[in-house]
Design a protein around this motif. Sequence first.
Motif, PDB file in Angstrom:
ATOM      1  N   ARG A  13      48.171  82.125  29.775  1.00  0.00           N
ATOM      2  CA  ARG A  13      47.813  83.167  30.763  1.00  0.00           C
ATOM      3  C   ARG A  13      48.268  82.690  32.073  1.00  0.00           C
ATOM      4  O   ARG A  13      47.997  81.569  32.637  1.00  0.00           O
ATOM      5  N   CYS A  14      49.087  83.402  32.916  1.00  0.00           N
ATOM      6  CA  CYS A  14      49.760  82.979  33.832  1.00  0.00           C
ATOM      7  C   CYS A  14      49.104  83.542  35.122  1.00  0.00           C
ATOM      8  O   CYS A  14      48.242  84.647  34.967  1.00  0.00           O
ATOM      9  N   GLY A  16      49.853  85.102  37.605  1.00  0.00           N
ATOM     10  CA  GLY A  16      50.409  86.407  38.117  1.00  0.00           C
ATOM     11  C   GLY A  16      50.015  87.471  37.139  1.00  0.00           C
ATOM     12  O   GLY A  16      50.437  88.518  37.379  1.00  0.00           O
ATOM     13  N   GLY A  17      49.288  87.265  36.083  1.00  0.00           N
ATOM     14  CA  GLY A  17      48.730  88.109  35.197  1.00  0.00           C
ATOM     15  C   GLY A  17      49.774  88.080  33.753  1.00  0.00           C
ATOM     16  O   GLY A  17      49.160  88.934  32.832  1.00  0.00           O
ATOM     17  N   ASP A  18      50.886  87.543  33.732  1.00  0.00           N
ATOM     18  CA  ASP A  18      51.723  87.588  32.524  1.00  0.00           C
ATOM     19  C   ASP A  18      51.086  86.735  31.257  1.00  0.00           C
ATOM     20  O   ASP A  18      50.118  86.096  31.477  1.00  0.00           O
ATOM     21  N   VAL A  19      51.234  87.181  30.249  1.00  0.00           N
ATOM     22  CA  VAL A  19      50.354  86.596  29.044  1.00  0.00           C
ATOM     23  C   VAL A  19      51.532  86.308  28.091  1.00  0.00           C
ATOM     24  O   VAL A  19      52.360  87.171  27.649  1.00  0.00           O
ATOM     25  N   HIS A  20      51.533  85.046  27.204  1.00  0.00           N
ATOM     26  CA  HIS A  20      52.558  84.728  26.478  1.00  0.00           C
ATOM     27  C   HIS A  20      51.771  84.105  25.093  1.00  0.00           C
ATOM     28  O   HIS A  20      51.010  83.594  25.424  1.00  0.00           O
TER      29      HIS A  20
END
Length: 219
Positions: A13-14, A16-20
């Motif tokens: 979880r980044c 900025g909201g990105d999820v990988h």
Amino acid sequence: SAIAEEGGAVIVRCAGGDVHACDRMILTVPLPLLREIALPAGARAKLAAVDDIGFGNVIKILLRFARPWWRERKEDLADMTFLLSDEAIPVWWTRYPDQHPVLTGWFGGPRTAELESLDARALIDAGLGSLAAIFGLPRDHIARELVASAATNWAHDPFARGAYSWATPRTRAAQAILARGDGSVLFSGEALYRGRDMGTVEAALASGLETADMILRGQ
Ligand SMILES: Cc1cc2nc3c(=O)[nH]c(=O)nc-3n(C[C@H](O)[C@H](O)[C@H](O)COP(=O)(O)OP(=O)(O)OC[C@H]3O[C@@H](n4cnc5c(N)ncnc54)[C@H](O)[C@@H]3O)c2cc1C
């Protein structure tokens, strides 16, 4: 900002909201930042070992001058490379054998904390003051020749929090814990390199390759 094991996958979880999502991951952030990332319990348990690896700071100052005034001053300084002194910014080097009129100032170790409060402008001023004292010149003479400058206290960089690692007597054992291939989160980077020269780009590359190889071999 966070790494978690969810349903057999690793989720990153980044801020900025990105999820990988991935199967396994290699974490290579500098040592001081490891504890700021939420980690799965298995990876978190290894972090106590970080305290046994040294990590220090560096302040670096780059000064470009209109002319190589130090070469013009004394003929025997024409091939000067490193200059060591007892001034506030103690170590300087030239670009020799390149002839660019650039001096790089370097100050490393625990005593960099004494300059903690200085911003880039004040560090550049301190650098000019040190050069004036070393060469016995009025500070203004040197400042007049300055055309560009930059300074970084690496402890202030939010993604570095310092410069590079160094080995203590307990570091090899700590590295063995952190570099273990168990779990979904693997640690790598210059501080995890078990060869002679930690704190270098070569060390970071070698450590990364070793960890990637461990994953590819299914360990
Ligand atoms: C002033 C200075 C001079 C140096 N000179 C030399 C030299 O001449 N020769 C040499 O070989 N080495 C030199 N080094 C050392 C070299 O730069 C390091 O050893 C090398 O960069 C370490 O590589 P690394 O991949 O382990 O870590 P880094 O290069 O520090 O990479 C870590 C990365 O993690 C990122 N990061 C941090 N936090 C997060 C987060 N929460 N999420 C995602 N990403 C994050 C950072 O932005 C960074 O890109 C120098 C270092 C400094 C500071």
